[in-house]
Write a protein that holds these residues in place. Structure first.
Motif, mmCIF file in Angstrom:
data_model
loop_
_atom_site.group_PDB
_atom_site.id
_atom_site.type_symbol
_atom_site.label_atom_id
_atom_site.label_comp_id
_atom_site.label_asym_id
_atom_site.label_seq_id
_atom_site.Cartn_x
_atom_site.Cartn_y
_atom_site.Cartn_z
ATOM 1 N N VAL A 152 -2.314 10.135 2.527
ATOM 2 C CA VAL A 152 -2.138 11.571 2.270
ATOM 3 C C VAL A 152 -0.798 11.820 1.575
ATOM 4 O O VAL A 152 -0.709 12.597 0.616
ATOM 5 C CB VAL A 152 -2.240 12.377 3.584
ATOM 6 N N ALA A 153 0.249 11.125 2.027
ATOM 7 C CA ALA A 153 1.580 11.281 1.420
ATOM 8 C C ALA A 153 1.589 10.815 -0.033
ATOM 9 O O ALA A 153 2.401 11.287 -0.839
ATOM 10 C CB ALA A 153 2.617 10.512 2.231
ATOM 11 N N ASN A 177 -3.079 3.477 16.168
ATOM 12 C CA ASN A 177 -1.804 3.746 15.491
ATOM 13 C C ASN A 177 -1.818 3.207 14.061
ATOM 14 O O ASN A 177 -1.304 3.845 13.139
ATOM 15 C CB ASN A 177 -0.639 3.123 16.262
ATOM 16 N N GLN A 228 -3.929 5.536 11.876
ATOM 17 C CA GLN A 228 -3.237 6.817 11.674
ATOM 18 C C GLN A 228 -2.120 6.678 10.658
ATOM 19 O O GLN A 228 -1.927 7.544 9.796
ATOM 20 C CB GLN A 228 -2.688 7.340 13.000
ATOM 21 N N GLU A 229 -1.365 5.587 10.745
ATOM 22 C CA GLU A 229 -0.266 5.365 9.804
ATOM 23 C C GLU A 229 -0.797 5.158 8.387
ATOM 24 O O GLU A 229 -0.227 5.665 7.414
ATOM 25 C CB GLU A 229 0.571 4.155 10.251
ATOM 26 N N LYS A 275 -1.789 8.531 7.086
ATOM 27 C CA LYS A 275 -0.592 9.304 6.758
ATOM 28 C C LYS A 275 -0.036 8.890 5.403
ATOM 29 O O LYS A 275 0.344 9.733 4.578
ATOM 30 C CB LYS A 275 0.493 9.080 7.833
ATOM 31 N N GLN A 276 0.029 7.567 5.187
ATOM 32 C CA GLN A 276 0.573 7.070 3.923
ATOM 33 C C GLN A 276 -0.320 7.460 2.750
ATOM 34 O O GLN A 276 0.170 7.785 1.664
ATOM 35 C CB GLN A 276 0.759 5.550 3.973
#
Length: 370
Positions: free
Chosen positions: A186-187, A176, A179-180, A183-184
């Motif tokens: 890519v954002a 997790n 993954q987080e 995600k951050q």
């Protein structure tokens, strides 16, 4: 590489910052660079399909060192260095929690415990004797006692009846967490390319030429966040250290909750729900485990199963569900290497098996070198 105009334009042209390694350090460095340079083109290169090394392969311990580990470190480091290192690990954990959030990483503050095998009489006695001293030198960081002696309530066997408890330790979900972080990244418009192996680089003074096999491109700066794979880069200051891990099938009525250390940190285990994850054993054959090769060995796996059977889960049936390994970065000193190697080349490596704790801080410090 047979690249199109579009691929060259979007990924490999006008690159400001290239980061090698998409683990905890690399992604925190990328996110910190984005905070400092909102318009920069940031590229992360990862040689694996998933982050190699230990970032997705660790045990998920939010820890900063067991009592016997800290005492062992005091044999090779000054008191000031050891306290400073623990403070950095603690700061790193707070930074990780702040950036990702406790919910995202499944932060569980169950506390940590250290077990001592019956034959480890000397290590146990020293730990108990020096416990007040360690609490004293750590008090400025934690504002209260870190370690306390407690009676074993978990039903372990072949150990001293007392455990050393640390209320400041916790568990996280490693998958997790990564993954987080991804995600951050890519954002934040950070480009991440997997299965890209950097085979060489040349600092040209005003920029760096980076080779990916028979293809090369230019970047203003390059940052290496390759930890256990950084031996050649740091001229031997970092050595790889393989960690072997296994996890059981679910165990009915499992009453073990927390993070646990054994034999000066060379073994460690925790519950994941109603399973037990157990890792370690590189001290059985340091030479064989100082490798960048993933895999398992009989000597280590047999010892892990022996500990499960005779210490952790006595009189209980269990089945091994899965085994894996990760590569850590260690050295003569446990102090991480965060340095500028040349005009445009930087590295943040040698996390000493404490990547979850210190990786976020080292990634931030790496980005702040420029």
């Amino acid at each position: 590489m047979d690249l199109s105009y579009w691929e060259l334009k979007n990924w490999f042209t006008n690159v400001d910052y290239t980061i090698v390694g998409s683990g905890i350090v690399g992604l925190h460095a990328a996110l910190r660079l984005r905070e400092r340079f909102p318009a920069a083109k940031i590229l992360v290169l990862e040689k694996g399909a998933l982050p190699q090394g230990a970032s997705t392969k660790n045990a998920g311990f939010a820890c900063f060192g067991s009592l016997s580990e800290i005492l062992e470190d005091l044999n090779t480091h000054s008191e000031e260095d050891v306290v400073q290192l623990i403070e950095k690990r603690w700061q790193g954990l707070q930074l990780l929690r702040k950036r990702l959030g406790d919910t995202a990483i499944d932060f569980k503050p169950h506390g940590g415990y250290e077990l001592f095998l019956k034959e480890d009489e000397r290590v146990f006695n020293e730990a108990v004797m020096r416990l007040p001293f360690i609490n004293e030198i750590l008090k400025p960081i934690f504002k209260s006692d870190v370690f306390a002696k407690e009676v074993d309530r978990f039903g372990f066997e072949n150990i001293h009846e007392y455990l050393i408890f640390n209320p400041f330790e916790a568990q996280i979900d490693t998958g997790n967490m990564m993954q987080e972080l991804l995600k951050q990244a890519v954002a934040a418009d950070i480009l991440i390319l997997n299965q890209q192996n950097v085979t060489g680089y040349a600092d040209l003074g005003n920029q760096v030429e980076i080779a990916l096999g028979d293809f090369s491109f230019k970047s203003q700066k390059i940052f290496f966040a390759t930890n256990g794979f950084a031996n050649a880069l740091t001229k031997g200051e970092v050595q790889p250290a393989r960690a072997q891990v296994l996890i059981t099938e679910p165990i009915k009525n499992l009453d073990i909750k927390g993070t646990f250390h054994l034999d000066r940190g060379y073994y460690y285990f925790r519950n994941i729900g109603d399973r037990i994850l157990l890792g370690g054993g590189r001290n059985l054959d340091f030479e064989a485990e100082n490798t960048t090769e993933f895999g398992q060995t009989k000597i280590v796996q047999n010892k892990l199963e022996d500990l499960l059977k005779n210490v952790i889960l006595p009189n209980q049936d269990f089945q091994i569900a899965h085994r894996w390994s990760g590569i850590m970065g260690i050295g003569n000193s446990k102090k991480p290497v965060v340095s500028q190697l040349s005009e445009n080349v930087f590295c943040g490596v040698r996390l000493g098996g404490m990547g979850v704790a210190i990786g976020s801080l080292i990634g931030t410090e790496l980005a702040d070198l420029i």
